[in-house]
Design an enzyme around this catalytic site. Sequence first.
Site, PDB file in Angstrom:
ATOM      1  N   HIS A 174      15.932  46.695 -14.310  1.00 59.16           N
ATOM      2  CA  HIS A 174      16.740  47.317 -13.289  1.00 59.16           C
ATOM      3  C   HIS A 174      16.210  47.705 -12.069  1.00 59.16           C
ATOM      4  O   HIS A 174      14.956  47.666 -11.941  1.00 59.16           O
ATOM      5  CB  HIS A 174      17.100  48.666 -14.145  1.00 59.16           C
ATOM      6  N   HIS A 231      16.121  50.435  -8.818  1.00 66.53           N
ATOM      7  CA  HIS A 231      16.561  51.669  -8.474  1.00 66.53           C
ATOM      8  C   HIS A 231      16.983  51.839  -7.007  1.00 66.53           C
ATOM      9  O   HIS A 231      16.319  51.265  -6.315  1.00 66.53           O
ATOM     10  CB  HIS A 231      15.502  52.606  -8.662  1.00 66.53           C
TER      11      HIS A 231
END
Length: 142
Positions: free
Chosen positions: A99, A101
């Site tokens: 992931h 950010h």
Amino acid sequence: MSKTIFEKIADHEIPSNIVYEDDVCVAFTDAFPLSKGHTLVIPRKPVENIYDLDEKTGAHIMKVITEVANAIKTAFNPAGLNVVQNNGEYASQTVFHIHFHLIPRYESEYDGFSYNWNQDPDERSDQQKKEIEDAIKNQLNV
């Protein structure tokens, strides 16, 4: 093997604030944001970290990261934006589904986020620098 929280978000099994989705990836605001607009971008398929990310998916995710970053910029006009991606527990990865950010930064707002970016105190010789360069180059299939 059980699904990660991010797989559950991508599959709409748990509530989230999705701002973008397509067949390859999903972007949603962070449940515990560091700043206004803090958003995550993930692939739909389970990929643990950058070492396992295929080129096609990675290219698509970067396209979406750019689109979402520009949407954040237009919506909130931050002074800057960090894109952060961690690989492995030692590098602070806590959910083992890759992931990214997107953390907007605001001059007038304390967000609790900082890098402790200390340069390597060991001075390397030109020969050592060349050995490091060559070791990396030798592993690339370019």
